[in-house]
Design a protein around this motif. Structure first.
Motif, short mmCIF file in Angstrom:
data_model
loop_
_atom_site.label_atom_id
_atom_site.label_comp_id
_atom_site.label_asym_id
_atom_site.label_seq_id
_atom_site.Cartn_x
_atom_site.Cartn_y
_atom_site.Cartn_z
N ASP A 117 0.83 -1.21 0.00
CA ASP A 117 0.00 0.00 0.00
C ASP A 117 0.86 1.25 0.00
N LEU A 118 1.90 1.26 0.83
CA LEU A 118 2.76 2.43 0.95
C LEU A 118 3.53 2.68 -0.34
N GLU A 119 3.95 1.63 -0.99
CA GLU A 119 4.66 1.78 -2.26
C GLU A 119 3.74 2.40 -3.30
N ARG A 120 2.49 2.01 -3.28
CA ARG A 120 1.52 2.56 -4.23
C ARG A 120 1.19 4.01 -3.91
N LEU A 121 1.06 4.33 -2.60
CA LEU A 121 0.67 5.67 -2.18
C LEU A 121 1.85 6.63 -2.11
N GLY A 122 3.02 6.11 -1.86
CA GLY A 122 4.19 6.96 -1.71
C GLY A 122 4.36 7.53 -0.32
N GLY A 123 3.51 7.11 0.62
CA GLY A 123 3.58 7.60 2.00
C GLY A 123 2.19 7.79 2.57
N PHE A 124 2.12 8.26 3.82
CA PHE A 124 0.81 8.51 4.43
C PHE A 124 0.97 9.46 5.60
N ALA A 125 -0.14 10.07 6.00
CA ALA A 125 -0.19 10.94 7.18
C ALA A 125 -1.04 10.24 8.23
N ARG A 126 -0.43 9.87 9.34
CA ARG A 126 -1.07 9.00 10.33
C ARG A 126 -2.42 9.52 10.81
N TYR A 127 -2.56 10.80 11.03
CA TYR A 127 -3.78 11.32 11.65
C TYR A 127 -4.59 12.19 10.68
N LYS A 128 -4.48 11.91 9.41
CA LYS A 128 -5.25 12.65 8.42
C LYS A 128 -6.57 11.92 8.14
N ASP A 129 -7.65 12.70 8.08
CA ASP A 129 -8.97 12.13 7.80
C ASP A 129 -9.17 12.06 6.29
N VAL A 130 -8.76 10.96 5.71
CA VAL A 130 -8.83 10.81 4.26
C VAL A 130 -10.25 10.52 3.79
N ASP A 131 -10.99 9.73 4.57
CA ASP A 131 -12.29 9.23 4.12
C ASP A 131 -13.48 9.97 4.71
N GLY A 132 -13.24 10.96 5.56
CA GLY A 132 -14.33 11.73 6.13
C GLY A 132 -15.03 11.08 7.30
N ASP A 133 -14.48 9.96 7.80
CA ASP A 133 -15.09 9.27 8.93
C ASP A 133 -14.34 9.50 10.24
N GLY A 134 -13.30 10.32 10.18
CA GLY A 134 -12.52 10.62 11.38
C GLY A 134 -11.43 9.62 11.68
N ILE A 135 -11.35 8.54 10.91
CA ILE A 135 -10.40 7.46 11.19
C ILE A 135 -9.20 7.58 10.25
N GLY A 136 -8.02 7.72 10.83
CA GLY A 136 -6.81 7.77 10.02
C GLY A 136 -6.32 6.38 9.66
N TYR A 137 -5.34 6.34 8.78
CA TYR A 137 -4.69 5.07 8.43
C TYR A 137 -3.46 4.88 9.31
N ARG A 138 -3.10 3.64 9.57
CA ARG A 138 -1.95 3.34 10.42
C ARG A 138 -1.11 2.24 9.79
N THR A 139 0.10 2.13 10.27
CA THR A 139 0.96 1.00 9.93
C THR A 139 1.32 0.28 11.22
N LEU A 140 1.80 -0.93 11.09
CA LEU A 140 2.23 -1.70 12.25
C LEU A 140 3.75 -1.77 12.28
N PRO A 141 4.34 -1.78 13.46
CA PRO A 141 5.80 -1.90 13.56
C PRO A 141 6.30 -3.13 12.80
N GLY A 142 7.39 -2.95 12.09
CA GLY A 142 7.94 -4.05 11.31
C GLY A 142 7.53 -4.02 9.85
N THR A 143 6.63 -3.09 9.48
CA THR A 143 6.26 -2.96 8.07
C THR A 143 7.49 -2.51 7.28
N ASN A 144 7.88 -3.30 6.32
CA ASN A 144 9.16 -3.10 5.63
C ASN A 144 9.02 -2.08 4.50
#
Length: 614
Positions: A426-453
């Motif tokens: 997903d990150l390779e496709r997106l080029g990065g992400f903002a942890r606390y950004k409301d992308v979908d309008g539902d108030g929920i941000g996207y996250r990664t888990l430790p160890g994601t390569n």
């Protein structure tokens, strides 16, 4: 030979009394630590095995042993499994409380008692059955040190005879209680039960109207406590990390879970555990470990009671603001402070919903039965990860520690849902992400888990001010935007929390709102109001907070709405007042019970009758 000292009133009524079949309560009054729990469980299960709906309530002291304890078995052909206020059949085994227990009975009740207590002299309107327990236990239990435990089984035999409970069911219940590995103990207790039965058969002339007859209302049912059901639900929900600090009445939840994990979470090839259970030094440490494990990607849980919830406040604020999933079971007891550790309540509602300093609001689930303890445990893990937030499952001592008749649990076939978790792809496709950004309008941000390569996977988790990219900030607009986004997330939850149970009655002008274990007494109270006063009612059972639109719609349909709960300060009503309009609030009335016993139907009915002026 013992004789019955039945009162003239009881004898006269006995000539005309209609039999009371499968609709009464038995209370066994003993001393804590005397081993009566086995006898009580066997008696309850024997009635259950005869197809009669039952429930068991244990009221015990918070010390180790020596103080009074009462176990109440309710048999109800109507299927009522809430506490019955009236006691119909008393087994008085505790000299310290026997007289008071007898004096509290209503006229016409039956009393089995230890013969030396001479309780028959106290009243003339009860049915008395004296039993020489010490004389009977000697021949069946030669080992003196075991007699204190075995003598309890004698009253099982006596009660079985008087109430027409089949002795074979007593025997089968004993075998189930002790298991194959303790066959000698089962045989010893079976001998005591038979001794009690034979004594009653030869010496006690039945004068009371109560008896058990076979039904077919328990087929496919089980008997289980809510803590065990919740523990099993956690296992099926995918828990891998369990942290806890022992506290009544929640300890047995984790203890049960440990047993299930040992059975179902051992790698067959390596023989190693695929889970971790850690007993922490206190509740603050326990919730800290839960958050650390959850942040690392594990499904984690802790179980506690009100005092533990208070200690967890600071870490819960961190989880809310840093948005870390967690599941917390609060098996509520009477507070504040130490309070009454072995009494039940619904007194942690407001404090938990708003736990921590600052502006916080947390989702609460309200199970009413073992079935919902199981299913809501499964759902809580998905919900916590979906919304990246702590979820509190609010049970109570009555549900958690007492015996409940329940349907067999439905297997949760739906796959586990981890929520908005980004992979390296997903990150390779997106080029990065903002942890606390409301992308979908539902108030929920996207996250990664430790160890994601992936080089864009990392972010900084902090409880201090942060912006959409998880960077430290003290900017006013960043802080306001972040709090507003988390508030939007809470609003989104309204569409995902467990839906309420709603029963609208077109003839009803008044409605009832309740939650949790109050469900059982309120349902019975509705029947009492209809049958005794001709009052029709509607019903609304909350299963979760935040509230949904269905609650407002229900209030609009009725002239008055009674909110029924087991605390002094009308806490769920208080949360409703924070959200409703003044017009809706004006319709609300409060029915509260906070004495520490499980809520009973008659208490609800009497309060409604008083407030309605019936």
């Amino acid at each position: 030979m013992s004789t019955i000292e039945a009162s003239p009133a009881a004898q006269r009524s006995g000539e005309f009394q209609q039999p009371v079949v499968n609709d009464f309560s038995i209370q066994v009054a003993t001393v804590n630590g005397s081993g009566s729990q086995t006898a009580n469980s066997v008696l309850m299960r024997a009635i259950f095995q005869m197809g009669v709906p039952v429930s068991g309530k244990n009221m015990f002291p918070s010390n180790i042993q020596g103080l009074p304890t009462w176990f109440t078995i309710r048999a109800s052909k109507h299927g009522y499994i809430g506490r019955k206020k009236e006691i119909d059949f008393l087994v008085a085994m505790n000299p310290e409380t026997a007289r008071e227990d007898v004096m509290k009975l209503e006229s016409g009740a039956a009393v089995v008692y230890d013969e030396p207590l001479k309780l028959d002299a106290l009243r003339s309107d009860l049915h008395f059955y004296p039993v020489p327990f010490d004389k009977l236990v000697g021949p069946v239990c030669p080992e003196a040190k075991l007699r204190k435990l075995v003598r309890n089984m004698i009253y099982d035999g006596v009660v079985a005879n008087l109430l027409s409970i089949e002795m074979e069911e007593i025997h089968q219940a004993l075998i189930k209680q002790f298991g194959k590995r303790k066959a000698k103990a089962a045989d010893l207790n079976w001998g005591a039960a038979k001794a009690g039965y034979d004594f009653a058969e030869k010496n006690l002339a039945k004068t009371d109207p109560f008896r058990v007859e076979r039904m077919n209302a328990t087929a496919g049912k089980i008997i289980i406590d809510g803590n065990s059901a919740a523990a099993l639900g956690c296992v099926f929900g995918g828990v891998t990390v369990v942290t806890w600090y022992p506290i009544t009445p929640s300890s047995s939840l984790v203890e049960s879970m440990m047993g299930y994990l040992k059975r179902f979470r051992i790698d067959r090839e390596t023989g190693k555990a695929t889970y971790a259970v850690v007993q922490a030094e206190d509740e603050l440490s326990a919730i800290g470990m839960v958050l650390g494990a959850a942040w690392a990607g594990a499904r984690s849980v802790t179980s506690t009671a009100g005092p533990g919830i208070s200690l967890m406040s600071e870490f819960i604020g961190l989880a809310y603001y840093a948005e870390i999933p967690a599941v917390i079971f609060d098996v509520q007891r009477v507070g504040p402070s130490t309070g009454l550790p072995t009494r039940t309540a619904q007194g942690d509602i407001i404090s938990t919903a708003l736990l921590s300093h600052g502006d916080t609001r947390h989702p609460l689930f309200f199970p009413c039965s073992p079935e919902e303890c199981f299913s809501m445990a499964v759902d809580a893990f998905d919900f916590a990860e979906h919304f990246q937030t702590p979820v509190f499952v609010m049970t109570d001592l009555d549900l958690g520690m007492n015996n409940w008749m329940a349907d067999r649990f439905e297997y949760p076939f739906k796959p586990i849902k981890r929520g908005k978790v980004l992979t390296a792809v997903d990150l390779e496709r997106l080029g990065g992400f903002a942890r606390y950004k409301d992308v979908d309008g539902d108030g929920i941000g996207y996250r990664t888990l430790p160890g994601t390569n992936h080089p864009q996977a990392a972010y900084f988790t902090r409880g201090s001010g942060h912006n959409e990219k998880a960077q430290y900030t003290e900017r006013e607009d960043d802080y306001v935007n972040n709090l507003d986004r988390v508030a939007r997330k809470f609003e989104t939850m309204r569409s995902f929390v467990p839906k309420p149970q709603v029963e609208n009655n077109s003839k009803a002008r008044i409605g009832f709102v309740c939650f949790g274990t109050s469900h059982h007494s309120v349902g019975e109270s509705r029947d009492q109001l209809k049958n005794e006063y001709g009052v029709e009612t509607s019903y609304f059972r909350l299963k979760a907070y935040p509230f949904t639109q269905e609650l407002t719609d229900f209030i609009h349909r009725h002239e008055r709405v009674y909110v029924i709960e087991q605390n002094r300060d009308a806490q769920i009503l208080g949360l409703m007042r924070l959200e409703l309009t003044a017009q809706d609030i004006a319709k609300l009335r409060s029915v509260r019970y906070y004495g520490g016993l499980p809520l009973d139907a008659r208490t609800v009915t009497d309060d409604i009758v008083r407030q309605e002026g019936l």
